[in-house]
Design an enzyme around this catalytic site. Structure first.
Site, PDB file in Angstrom:
ATOM      1  CD  GLU A  84      25.892  37.433  38.356  1.00  0.00           C
ATOM      2  OE1 GLU A  84      26.734  38.111  38.978  1.00  0.00           O
ATOM      3  OE2 GLU A  84      25.773  36.211  38.488  1.00  0.00           O
ATOM      4  CB  SER A 110      39.274  43.196  39.304  1.00  0.00           C
ATOM      5  OG  SER A 110      37.908  42.905  39.435  1.00  0.00           O
ATOM      6  CG  ASP A 118      33.029  41.305  41.853  1.00  0.00           C
ATOM      7  OD1 ASP A 118      31.979  40.629  41.871  1.00  0.00           O
ATOM      8  OD2 ASP A 118      33.472  41.841  40.815  1.00  0.00           O
ATOM      9  CE1 TYR A 144      28.737  44.880  36.110  1.00  0.00           C
ATOM     10  CE2 TYR A 144      28.568  47.225  36.597  1.00  0.00           C
ATOM     11  CZ  TYR A 144      28.587  45.916  37.022  1.00  0.00           C
ATOM     12  OH  TYR A 144      28.448  45.625  38.343  1.00  0.00           O
TER      13      TYR A 144
HETATM   14  P1  ADP Z   1      37.654  39.733  36.517  1.00  0.00           P
HETATM   15  O1  ADP Z   1      37.673  40.530  37.768  1.00  0.00           O
HETATM   16  O2  ADP Z   1      36.331  39.101  36.275  1.00  0.00           O
HETATM   17  O3  ADP Z   1      38.758  38.728  36.428  1.00  0.00           O
HETATM   18  P2  ADP Z   1      38.125  42.331  35.400  1.00  0.00           P
HETATM   19  O4  ADP Z   1      38.116  42.845  34.017  1.00  0.00           O
HETATM   20  O5  ADP Z   1      37.217  42.955  36.389  1.00  0.00           O
HETATM   21  O6  ADP Z   1      37.880  40.753  35.310  1.00  0.00           O
HETATM   22  O7  ADP Z   1      39.585  42.451  36.009  1.00  0.00           O
HETATM   23  C1  ADP Z   1      40.689  41.881  35.328  1.00  0.00           C
HETATM   24  C2  ADP Z   1      41.848  42.844  35.327  1.00  0.00           C
HETATM   25  O8  ADP Z   1      42.385  42.970  36.665  1.00  0.00           O
HETATM   26  C3  ADP Z   1      43.022  42.375  34.502  1.00  0.00           C
HETATM   27  O9  ADP Z   1      42.862  42.743  33.155  1.00  0.00           O
HETATM   28  C4  ADP Z   1      44.190  43.076  35.159  1.00  0.00           C
HETATM   29  O10 ADP Z   1      44.247  44.420  34.726  1.00  0.00           O
HETATM   30  C5  ADP Z   1      43.789  43.099  36.617  1.00  0.00           C
HETATM   31  N1  ADP Z   1      44.364  41.940  37.357  1.00  0.00           N
HETATM   32  C6  ADP Z   1      43.686  40.981  38.000  1.00  0.00           C
HETATM   33  N2  ADP Z   1      44.517  40.103  38.601  1.00  0.00           N
HETATM   34  C7  ADP Z   1      45.766  40.520  38.341  1.00  0.00           C
HETATM   35  C8  ADP Z   1      47.081  40.049  38.694  1.00  0.00           C
HETATM   36  N3  ADP Z   1      47.257  38.959  39.448  1.00  0.00           N
HETATM   37  N4  ADP Z   1      48.140  40.752  38.240  1.00  0.00           N
HETATM   38  C9  ADP Z   1      47.972  41.857  37.496  1.00  0.00           C
HETATM   39  N5  ADP Z   1      46.780  42.347  37.131  1.00  0.00           N
HETATM   40  C10 ADP Z   1      45.677  41.697  37.538  1.00  0.00           C
HETATM   41 MG    MG Z   2      36.393  42.247  38.098  1.00  0.00          MG
END
Ligand code: ADP
Ligand code: MG
Length: 364
Positions: free
Chosen positions: A16, A109, A154, A204
């Site tokens: 990590e 994301s 990722d 971060y």
């Molecule tokens: P993680 O990647 O760990 O889930 P992040 O904070 O890096 O968390 O990313 C999450 C963000 O990515 C959400 O808040 C949104 O803005 C965007 N996101 C991810 N998947 C989707 C989706 N299927 N539709 C719309 N936005 C999304």
């Molecule tokens: Mg993410």
């Protein structure tokens, strides 16, 4: 014409915050991901919608950082970074569907970015960049358009994952090693704390800056170049602990690869637990709910358990014998809830297939 692309979320087994230090990590792709369905119309705008969000967002193809905010910034960032790379995608309508929980540390994301890029590249009709280049384009979108200073873990995981295998990623050479993951008698559990994580929250970036400070003080380009015990020479206690996490974590990833190759899951579990302690005490990126989940999983018989992902919430990954896994699923959520935390959700997972429709780099 309709173009579809799919990219999975990921879970990191060990390693990590090592990605932006040119180090090592060992992730798997999940069996769930994000799909992008794209209908190009030859116009100059992309209209995007998502099952997870209400309404549509219109993104001009000549978008630049700052134009679009919120969830659609991830999509706009992909368009911007792709054009910067020299590929102009067509306009049209795109819809996203995802099974990756958002903000649970499973990289929704990167799943979104890699699916969006896969669809845009496919529809563009130009020769597709290789997967490592796609990973870099996605990272650029996330770093410079969205503003999250994340490494390449990722995207590489989402693009290169394979069923029944863990990846051994080397973030200096960007080589992808393959390690068979034998899950006949043992089980991988993803335990979602439901305490949402937040990268952009600044912590971060502070960890990243501390690692850069440590490398500068040691006179090396990155902590990858420092000896295992180099952290002892750093002048202040906090920087010393941050560097110690990275240096010991790189070692744990390599030892973990050897343990998995020997099918020694007990030894791998010990390394997972040591990784968690290092994230808790040295890197200070865990939270009480996550610490309790990891400790409880071990008490209930897991070989080891650790937080996975950038930190400050998210998901714990545990490796356990099948019988212990049943006990963890039955008893852990109630016991963590009784301690005053949100009720965690336990899911059995296996390594899934990486993104579809993007060319792989052939081995050198
Ligand atoms: P993680 O990647 O760990 O889930 P992040 O904070 O890096 O968390 O990313 C999450 C963000 O990515 C959400 O808040 C949104 O803005 C965007 N996101 C991810 N998947 C989707 C989706 N299927 N539709 C719309 N936005 C999304
Ligand atoms: Mg993410």
């Amino acid at each position: 014409m309709t173009v579809r692309a799919y990219a999975p979320g990921r879970i990191n087994l060990i390693g990590e915050h090592t990605d932006y230090n040119d180090g090592y990590a060992m992730p798997i792709a999940l069996q769930v991901g994000t799909s992008a369905v794209f209908e190009p119309d030859g116009g100059t705008r992309l209209t995007v919608s998502s099952d997870g969000e209400s309404g549509t967002v219109v993104i001009p193809l000549d978008t630049a950082p700052g134009d679009v905010e919120g969830w659609a910034a991830y999509v706009a960032g992909c368009i911007w970074a792709l054009r910067d790379h020299g590929i102009t995608p067509p306009g049209g309508r795109m819809h996203l569907t995802s099974q990756v929980p958002v903000g649970a540390g499973l990289s929704s994301s990167a799943a979104l970015e890699c699916a969006v890029l896969g669809a845009l590249i496919e529809a563009g009709g130009t020769p597709a960049p290789d997967r490592t280049t796609v990973a870099r384009i996605a990272q650029r979108a996330e770093n410079h358009y969205v503003g999250a200073p994340t490494g390449l873990l990722d995207q590489m995981s989402s693009l290169y994952g394979r069923e029944n295998e863990a990846m051994l990623l080397d973030f200096r050479s960007l080589e992808v090693g393959r390690i068979p993951l034998e899950l006949e008698h043992d089980v991988l559990l993803a335990i979602d704390s439901r305490a949402p994580h937040q990268h952009a929250g600044g912590e971060y970036g502070k960890r990243r800056a501390a690692c850069e400070r440590a490398a500068a003080e040691l006179g090396v380009a990155s902590l990858r170049d420092a000896a295992d015990d180099a952290w002892e020479r750093l002048s202040d206690d906090e920087t010393r602990r941050r560097a110690r996490h990275i240096l010991t974590e790189n070692r744990r990833v390599l030892d973990g690869a050897a343990a998995l190759r020997n099918r020694d899951h007990a030894a791998f579990g010990v390394l997972m637990t040591a990784s968690h302690a290092s994230m808790r005490d040295d890197f200070e990126i865990t939270v009480p709910a996550i610490d309790l989940i990891a400790a409880t999983a071990e008490e209930l018989g897991a070989y080891g358990a650790r937080m996975t992902g950038g930190g400050f919430g998210g998901t714990v990954i545990a490796l356990a014998p099948r019988t212990a896994a049943d006990r963890i699923a039955a008893e852990l959520p109630g016991s963590v809830e009784a301690a005053g935390h949100p009720r965690p959700e336990v899911t059995v997972i296996r390594p899934g297939e990486g993104a579809h429709g993007i060319r792989e780099v052939l081995s050198p």
